[in-house]
Enzyme design. Sequence first.
Site, PDB file in Angstrom:
ATOM      1  CB  SER A 164      35.914 -13.519   2.076  1.00  0.00           C
ATOM      2  OG  SER A 164      34.863 -14.467   2.193  1.00  0.00           O
ATOM      3  CE  LYS A 187      33.687 -10.218  -4.476  1.00  0.00           C
ATOM      4  NZ  LYS A 187      34.178 -10.629  -5.807  1.00  0.00           N
TER       5      LYS A 187
END
Length: 321
Positions: A305, A50
């Site tokens: 992720s 992110k």
Amino acid sequence: MLVSYKEIRDAQERIRGIALHTPLVRLQIPGSTGNIYVKAEGLQPIGSFKLRGAYNKIAQLSEEERKRGVITYSSGNHAQGVAYAARALGAKAVIVMPSNAPEVKKQATAALGAEIVTVGPASSERKLKAEELEAKFGYVMVPPYDDRAIIAGQATCGLEIVEDLPEIDLVLSPVSGGGLLSGVATAVKLIKPDVRVFGIEPELAADAQESFRGGKLVSWPAEMTTRTMADGLRTQSLGELNFEHVRAYVDDIITVAENEIVEAMRTLLYQARLTPEPSGAVTAAAVLFHLEQLLPFRNAVVVMSGGNVEPEVLRRVVCTV
């Protein structure tokens, strides 16, 4: 208009020295005749991909906009990305988080200097609250996924995959709001159109698969998406801009079961020596349990992720057989 190759390359230069160029780690999967690698985004400074999109977005704000402060809504990883980027660029950060966000993510976000506002578990609730505060105090919104600067930032993950493994022919990415999947798919397909790109999500939060296969954006209620242990994949719907990219560049979306996510976490821990959060393990779950849907391939990359896992969740995964 879809995000361009130039926007992605510009984002790569913008985040250089802030976000890591993460490695590809070999993963041995029984029954696979192809090579499988893990894109280890859990090694980023905030423990997830992110940071790429958040920094790319905030770095393009004007000085006046940064002085007003930024706001976002997130279950945890985007919160940390915005908090980290805002601190690096000298801006105040306000984060609207759900009441069921993992404590480890709340603490990490607060430690980065962000102000946290807590609301209920629905992704729609935190979005509405963030928009209310944006209007009241003049903050600049940094959306978690439905934004072209965010997509371009996340797409740098895809650029790195192709740079490090030019002979790639399959890429798997987790999908929730669609920022990572739309970015990775766009970058990969613009460089190598023949590479197949799949999104992976929990079957308990399969709104993206329903949207993709039905050709129409749908939303699932929070009481359904919050059932999954993959807290980062509980978003109720793909973003509109993300859906456009997914329809243009993604080959399919596959779902995995909760027990498959747990086993994938163990595999990443013991074989790849990586610590995944449940959301980051869904791609490994796909190659472990749904290999037949992915064949044929010679060189596959599964994007892990993030690695911001609650200690208690990790303990249960390691100790329960």
